[in-house]
Design a protein around this motif. Structure first.
Motif, PDB file in Angstrom:
ATOM      1  N   GLN A  27     -30.007   5.732  32.140  1.00 26.28           N
ATOM      2  CA  GLN A  27     -30.047   6.689  31.040  1.00 26.28           C
ATOM      3  C   GLN A  27     -29.779   6.032  29.691  1.00 26.28           C
ATOM      4  OE1 GLN A  27     -27.218   9.625  32.621  1.00 26.28           O
ATOM      5  NE2 GLN A  27     -28.902  11.075  32.813  1.00 26.28           N
ATOM      6  N   ASP A  28     -29.202   4.845  29.713  1.00 28.51           N
ATOM      7  CA  ASP A  28     -28.950   4.119  28.470  1.00 28.51           C
ATOM      8  C   ASP A  28     -30.273   3.606  27.906  1.00 28.51           C
ATOM      9  OD1 ASP A  28     -27.999   2.693  26.350  1.00 28.51           O
ATOM     10  OD2 ASP A  28     -26.807   1.278  27.540  1.00 28.51           O
ATOM     11  N   ARG A  29     -30.622   4.047  26.706  1.00 31.18           N
ATOM     12  CA  ARG A  29     -31.903   3.664  26.111  1.00 31.18           C
ATOM     13  C   ARG A  29     -31.970   2.201  25.717  1.00 31.18           C
ATOM     14  NH1 ARG A  29     -35.223   7.859  24.846  1.00 31.18           N
ATOM     15  NH2 ARG A  29     -34.324   9.964  25.028  1.00 31.18           N
ATOM     16  N   SER A  30     -30.834   1.527  25.721  1.00 33.49           N
ATOM     17  CA  SER A  30     -30.829   0.089  25.415  1.00 33.49           C
ATOM     18  C   SER A  30     -30.890  -0.772  26.671  1.00 33.49           C
ATOM     19  CB  SER A  30     -29.579  -0.273  24.608  1.00 33.49           C
ATOM     20  OG  SER A  30     -28.400   0.007  25.354  1.00 33.49           O
ATOM     21  N   GLU A  31     -30.955  -0.141  27.851  1.00 33.15           N
ATOM     22  CA  GLU A  31     -31.006  -0.891  29.107  1.00 33.15           C
ATOM     23  C   GLU A  31     -32.355  -1.598  29.240  1.00 33.15           C
ATOM     24  OE1 GLU A  31     -30.118  -2.824  32.177  1.00 33.15           O
ATOM     25  OE2 GLU A  31     -28.583  -1.379  31.496  1.00 33.15           O
ATOM     26  N   THR A  32     -32.307  -2.917  29.494  1.00 33.01           N
ATOM     27  CA  THR A  32     -33.531  -3.721  29.565  1.00 33.01           C
ATOM     28  C   THR A  32     -33.718  -4.388  30.924  1.00 33.01           C
ATOM     29  OG1 THR A  32     -32.360  -5.642  28.648  1.00 33.01           O
ATOM     30  CG2 THR A  32     -33.484  -4.170  27.085  1.00 33.01           C
ATOM     31  N   SER A  33     -32.968  -3.963  31.925  1.00 29.46           N
ATOM     32  CA  SER A  33     -33.065  -4.586  33.240  1.00 29.46           C
ATOM     33  C   SER A  33     -33.925  -3.728  34.158  1.00 29.46           C
ATOM     34  CB  SER A  33     -31.670  -4.771  33.845  1.00 29.46           C
ATOM     35  OG  SER A  33     -31.767  -5.254  35.179  1.00 29.46           O
ATOM     36  N   PHE A  34     -34.948  -4.327  34.706  1.00 27.76           N
ATOM     37  CA  PHE A  34     -35.783  -3.646  35.699  1.00 27.76           C
ATOM     38  C   PHE A  34     -35.203  -3.765  37.099  1.00 27.76           C
ATOM     39  CE2 PHE A  34     -39.596  -3.686  38.538  1.00 27.76           C
ATOM     40  CZ  PHE A  34     -39.954  -2.369  38.358  1.00 27.76           C
ATOM     41  N   PHE A  35     -34.269  -4.693  37.268  1.00 18.09           N
ATOM     42  CA  PHE A  35     -33.673  -4.908  38.588  1.00 18.09           C
ATOM     43  C   PHE A  35     -32.919  -3.680  39.067  1.00 18.09           C
ATOM     44  CE2 PHE A  35     -29.994  -6.270  41.131  1.00 18.09           C
ATOM     45  CZ  PHE A  35     -30.662  -6.810  42.216  1.00 18.09           C
ATOM     46  N   ILE A  36     -32.296  -2.928  38.148  1.00 12.87           N
ATOM     47  CA  ILE A  36     -31.535  -1.752  38.571  1.00 12.87           C
ATOM     48  C   ILE A  36     -32.454  -0.690  39.165  1.00 12.87           C
ATOM     49  CG2 ILE A  36     -29.745  -2.201  36.850  1.00 12.87           C
ATOM     50  CD1 ILE A  36     -30.899   0.081  35.201  1.00 12.87           C
ATOM     51  N   THR A  37     -33.692  -0.626  38.694  1.00 11.15           N
ATOM     52  CA  THR A  37     -34.656   0.315  39.279  1.00 11.15           C
ATOM     53  C   THR A  37     -35.048  -0.112  40.687  1.00 11.15           C
ATOM     54  OG1 THR A  37     -35.522   0.908  37.099  1.00 11.15           O
ATOM     55  CG2 THR A  37     -36.918   1.372  38.994  1.00 11.15           C
ATOM     56  N   LEU A  38     -35.294  -1.405  40.880  1.00  8.79           N
ATOM     57  CA  LEU A  38     -35.618  -1.892  42.215  1.00  8.79           C
ATOM     58  C   LEU A  38     -34.453  -1.686  43.174  1.00  8.79           C
ATOM     59  CD1 LEU A  38     -37.456  -5.235  41.333  1.00  8.79           C
ATOM     60  CD2 LEU A  38     -38.457  -3.013  41.868  1.00  8.79           C
ATOM     61  N   LYS A  39     -33.246  -1.920  42.699  1.00  5.46           N
ATOM     62  CA  LYS A  39     -32.073  -1.706  43.548  1.00  5.46           C
ATOM     63  C   LYS A  39     -31.906  -0.225  43.882  1.00  5.46           C
ATOM     64  CE  LYS A  39     -27.129  -2.723  43.868  1.00  5.46           C
ATOM     65  NZ  LYS A  39     -25.943  -3.317  43.182  1.00  5.46           N
ATOM     66  N   ALA A  40     -32.172   0.649  42.901  1.00  6.55           N
ATOM     67  CA  ALA A  40     -32.075   2.090  43.149  1.00  6.55           C
ATOM     68  C   ALA A  40     -33.102   2.525  44.190  1.00  6.55           C
ATOM     69  CB  ALA A  40     -32.272   2.858  41.844  1.00  6.55           C
ATOM     70  N   LEU A  41     -34.314   1.997  44.125  1.00  3.71           N
ATOM     71  CA  LEU A  41     -35.331   2.338  45.125  1.00  3.71           C
ATOM     72  C   LEU A  41     -34.918   1.864  46.515  1.00  3.71           C
ATOM     73  CD1 LEU A  41     -38.622   1.543  43.180  1.00  3.71           C
ATOM     74  CD2 LEU A  41     -37.741   3.788  43.802  1.00  3.71           C
ATOM     75  N   PHE A  42     -34.303   0.699  46.581  1.00  2.00           N
ATOM     76  CA  PHE A  42     -33.827   0.195  47.876  1.00  2.00           C
ATOM     77  C   PHE A  42     -32.753   1.109  48.445  1.00  2.00           C
ATOM     78  CE2 PHE A  42     -30.850  -2.540  50.274  1.00  2.00           C
ATOM     79  CZ  PHE A  42     -31.696  -2.915  51.306  1.00  2.00           C
ATOM     80  N   LEU A  43     -31.833   1.579  47.608  1.00  2.00           N
ATOM     81  CA  LEU A  43     -30.795   2.495  48.070  1.00  2.00           C
ATOM     82  C   LEU A  43     -31.394   3.830  48.515  1.00  2.00           C
ATOM     83  CD1 LEU A  43     -27.974   1.871  45.436  1.00  2.00           C
ATOM     84  CD2 LEU A  43     -28.142   0.974  47.761  1.00  2.00           C
ATOM     85  N   VAL A  44     -32.420   4.286  47.815  1.00  2.00           N
ATOM     86  CA  VAL A  44     -33.101   5.525  48.212  1.00  2.00           C
ATOM     87  C   VAL A  44     -33.724   5.374  49.596  1.00  2.00           C
ATOM     88  CG1 VAL A  44     -35.093   6.988  47.708  1.00  2.00           C
ATOM     89  CG2 VAL A  44     -33.515   6.374  45.880  1.00  2.00           C
ATOM     90  N   MET A  45     -34.339   4.226  49.849  1.00  2.00           N
ATOM     91  CA  MET A  45     -34.945   3.988  51.159  1.00  2.00           C
ATOM     92  C   MET A  45     -33.884   3.973  52.257  1.00  2.00           C
ATOM     93  SD  MET A  45     -37.713   1.053  50.131  1.00  2.00           S
ATOM     94  CE  MET A  45     -38.210   0.816  51.827  1.00  2.00           C
ATOM     95  N   LEU A  46     -32.718   3.391  51.971  1.00  2.00           N
ATOM     96  CA  LEU A  46     -31.642   3.364  52.966  1.00  2.00           C
ATOM     97  C   LEU A  46     -31.101   4.770  53.231  1.00  2.00           C
ATOM     98  CD1 LEU A  46     -29.563   0.181  52.024  1.00  2.00           C
ATOM     99  CD2 LEU A  46     -31.170   0.469  53.919  1.00  2.00           C
ATOM    100  N   LEU A  47     -30.881   5.536  52.170  1.00  2.00           N
ATOM    101  CA  LEU A  47     -30.346   6.882  52.334  1.00  2.00           C
ATOM    102  C   LEU A  47     -31.314   7.785  53.093  1.00  2.00           C
ATOM    103  CD1 LEU A  47     -28.745   7.443  48.811  1.00  2.00           C
ATOM    104  CD2 LEU A  47     -27.532   7.229  50.984  1.00  2.00           C
ATOM    105  N   SER A  48     -32.592   7.629  52.840  1.00  2.00           N
ATOM    106  CA  SER A  48     -33.588   8.475  53.511  1.00  2.00           C
ATOM    107  C   SER A  48     -33.868   8.022  54.931  1.00  2.00           C
ATOM    108  CB  SER A  48     -34.891   8.474  52.707  1.00  2.00           C
ATOM    109  OG  SER A  48     -35.399   7.157  52.574  1.00  2.00           O
ATOM    110  N   LEU A  49     -33.427   6.810  55.279  1.00  2.00           N
ATOM    111  CA  LEU A  49     -33.679   6.278  56.620  1.00  2.00           C
ATOM    112  C   LEU A  49     -32.603   6.684  57.618  1.00  2.00           C
ATOM    113  CD1 LEU A  49     -35.647   4.383  58.175  1.00  2.00           C
ATOM    114  CD2 LEU A  49     -34.159   2.483  57.542  1.00  2.00           C
TER     115      LEU A  49
END
Length: 334
Positions: A27-49
């Motif tokens: 939500q921070d508009r100054s955030e420039t890391s794409f890694f946090i999105t990839l990590k969030a998707l990985f956590l979503v896959m684990l939670l849904s599994l």
């Protein structure tokens, strides 16, 4: 597998906390890391599994190590469980993505209205579809003589799909898509939205009528390709959201580097006693670069959708194989 499931259940709360933290960072508009999105998707896959892995494991075990006396039944049941487990994993992943303040809203910018509708409908659709679909596949593979029962279960599945499509795609109470937003003097988008809505409603009805009139296996085969098409659309939509997120953080990085460069040049000019403003060289606007990149992504997703649909529906449309009869000169000579 049991140990993995127990580990997921024990660490589910920790995974949810980590996912919430990543969503707050996004939500921070100054955030420039794409890694946090990839990590969030990985956590979503684990939670849904967490729960669907049971179906996948049991289905795999039945397919590979079924009893010799019931090899055909156990194999078909195992294949059904594997397919159901994968479908459950996909639908549950999208439901987790659509949680309040979740990855869909914070990382991908999905509307809160859309995530709420999708979350609520995915929940009941999963719970209603899984037992009915399992029953239908077992009947289809092992009770070929019970035609009326096959048709009844298949019709029930189509009724669930019809209700799901009605609630999700309703022009007023359903999902709101940017491409269908009404603009002044442009009614074509609204007409296209209504056309797609009625097509989604009519398709299950047509398949149900086809099955009840005696063309059950044809309707069943078409429904499988429709399901494959819907899964393709979901995956491409997720891929589009991920690429748009990558473009957004890339733009933020470029803006940050440009700001640092200008500040550095300003400090160097002040230290050298140059009071004249530094005229930066003419460059392409970052907004134009991002817009062109987004258009390129949209075009790529559209082409991928067309190619995927050609691969899925090729057996039902003979005209798509017309080019197979056209010889290529240098290959035919060899």
């Amino acid at each position: 597998v049991v140990l993995m499931v127990l580990t997921l259940l024990a660490g589910r709360q920790r995974l949810q906390i980590q996912l919430s933290h990543l969503c707050e960072l996004a939500q921070d508009r100054s955030e420039t890391s794409f890694f946090i999105t990839l990590k969030a998707l990985f956590l979503v896959m684990l939670l849904s599994l967490t729960w669907s892995v049971w179906l996948l494991f049991v289905g795999w075990r039945l397919s590979m190590y079924g009893s010799a006396s019931f090899i055909e039944f156990t194999w078909s049941l195992g294949q059904s469980l594997v397919r159901l487990g994968l479908a459950w994993w996909l639908l549950e992943s999208f439901r987790v993505l659509c949680r309040p303040g979740g990855v869909g809203e914070t990382h991908f910018g999905w509307l809160e209205h859309n995530t709420r509708i999708a979350r609520n409908n995915f929940l009941w659709f999963i719970m209603a579809l899984l037992p009915v679909r399992l029953t239908s596949e077992v009947i289809l593979w092992n009770m070929d003589g019970v035609r009326l029962l096959e048709q009844s279960v298949f019709t029930l599945i189509l009724v669930l799909v019809l209700i799901f499509a009605y609630r999700m795609l309703h022009p007023v109470r359903g999902l709101q898509f940017e491409m269908f937003t009404k603009r002044a003097g442009d009614a074509s988008r609204v007409n296209l939205r209504s056309l797609l809505y009625f097509a989604a409603i009519l398709l299950p009805l047509v398949l149900a009528i086809t099955a009840l009139r005696g063309y059950f296996y044809s309707a069943w085969a078409i429904s499988l390709d429709v399901g494959a098409t819907l899964r393709l659309i979901l995956l491409l939509y997720l891929a589009r959201a991920v690429l748009f997120r990558w473009l957004l953080v890339s733009r933020r990085r470029m803006v940050a580097r440009e700001r640092e460069r200008r500040q550095r040049e300003k400090l160097e000019a002040e230290s050298a006693g140059n009071v004249e403003p530094v005229v930066p060289p003419e460059k392409i606007s970052l907004v134009e670069v991002v817009q062109q990149s987004q258009q390129l992504v949209r075009t790529g997703m559209f082409l991928a959708l067309i190619l995927g649909m050609l691969a899925i529906w090729g057996d039902f449309i003979p005209a798509l194989h017309a080019l197979d009869r056209v010889p290529i000169t240098f290959l035919s000579q060899e």
